[in-house]
Design a protein around this motif. Structure first.
Motif, short mmCIF file in Angstrom:
data_model
loop_
_atom_site.label_atom_id
_atom_site.label_comp_id
_atom_site.label_asym_id
_atom_site.label_seq_id
_atom_site.Cartn_x
_atom_site.Cartn_y
_atom_site.Cartn_z
N THR A 180 0.83 -1.20 0.00
CA THR A 180 0.00 0.00 0.00
C THR A 180 0.86 1.25 0.00
O THR A 180 0.59 2.22 -0.73
N GLY A 234 -3.32 -0.18 -6.91
CA GLY A 234 -2.11 0.38 -7.48
C GLY A 234 -2.14 1.89 -7.52
O GLY A 234 -3.15 2.54 -7.22
N ALA A 235 -1.00 2.47 -7.91
CA ALA A 235 -0.87 3.92 -7.96
C ALA A 235 -1.86 4.55 -8.94
O ALA A 235 -2.42 5.62 -8.67
N ALA A 291 2.25 1.87 -3.44
CA ALA A 291 1.27 2.45 -4.36
C ALA A 291 1.07 3.93 -4.07
O ALA A 291 0.97 4.76 -4.98
#
Length: 224
Positions: free
Chosen positions: A41, A116-117, A44
């Motif tokens: 986390t 995800g980012a 991301a």
């Protein structure tokens, strides 16, 4: 992007984090998965195209699994202590504290390592109007993400029952009552149970998936 990402996290300590994974996992194995999920986390969040990144933290980092790696990762974040007596109150306080930057806030937990980012950046990009909000429903009836341009309603999170099959629904109702324009994010599975962990690991390729493969292999060998 002018936005703040906020994660509400607890130290991945055996018996303190991911206790619903025990059994079949041991308390330490559950904490190891929690550590992997947290690190995924943080990766991301670090890669997301936002201006500020905040971690609302509780628990003793020194006692956590992967404490050294987590400590290094946290150097890239503004770390604030969680405040309040219950989870809903701690959420409200974390939003109030993160609002110090004066920017829209997108908050997640440490239970969706598959995020995800790009997904985080896209959520923040929805917060452009003065009344915009985002809500990411979780498969179990809760939510995995909550964001708003104006966090004036944060104290009302303290009145929403958390960790129930209606948490997402009740949070949406609160946002509607407060006049937000709510943008719905995709439904995701957050990791509460071992079956959840298997499902999430099957859709991700980071530390969490690798950690689950490792502990699952240990348990498979033990049954032979």
């Amino acid at each position: 992007m002018p936005a703040t990402l906020l994660v509400v996290a607890k130290a991945p300590i055996a018996g303190f984090a991911k206790t619903r994974l025990t059994p079949p996992l041991s308390p330490r194995e559950g904490a190891q998965l929690a550590a992997a999920a947290l690190l995924d986390t943080l990766d991301a969040m670090r890669a997301a195209d936002v201006r500020h990144r905040v971690v609302a933290w509780t628990g003793e980092l020194a006692d956590a699994e992967e404490s050294d790696e987590i400590a290094v990762a946290l150097r890239d974040f503004t770390v604030i202590p969680q405040r309040g007596t219950g989870f809903a109150q701690r959420l409200a306080a974390a939003h109030a504290d993160a609002a110090c930057f004066g920017l829209p806030i997108v908050q997640i937990g440490m239970d969706t390592p598959q995020v995800g980012a790009d997904r985080l950046t896209a959520a923040a990009a929805r917060l452009t109007g003065p009344h915009d909000a985002v809500l990411g429903p979780a498969a179990d009836g809760g939510w995995w993400a909550l964001g708003w341009t104006d966090s004036r309603a944060a104290p009302l999170l303290g009145e929403v029952p958390m960790s129930t099959p209606r948490t997402g629904e009740l949070t949406r109702e609160m946002l509607d009552r407060c006049g937000y324009d709510v943008h719905r994010l995709p439904v995701l599975t957050d990791v509460d149970t071992y079956d959840d962990a298997l499902a999430v690991a099957g859709r991700s390729s980071g530390r969490f998936a690798a950690a689950l493969r490792r502990v699952s292999a240990i348990h498979s060998e033990a049954r032979l």
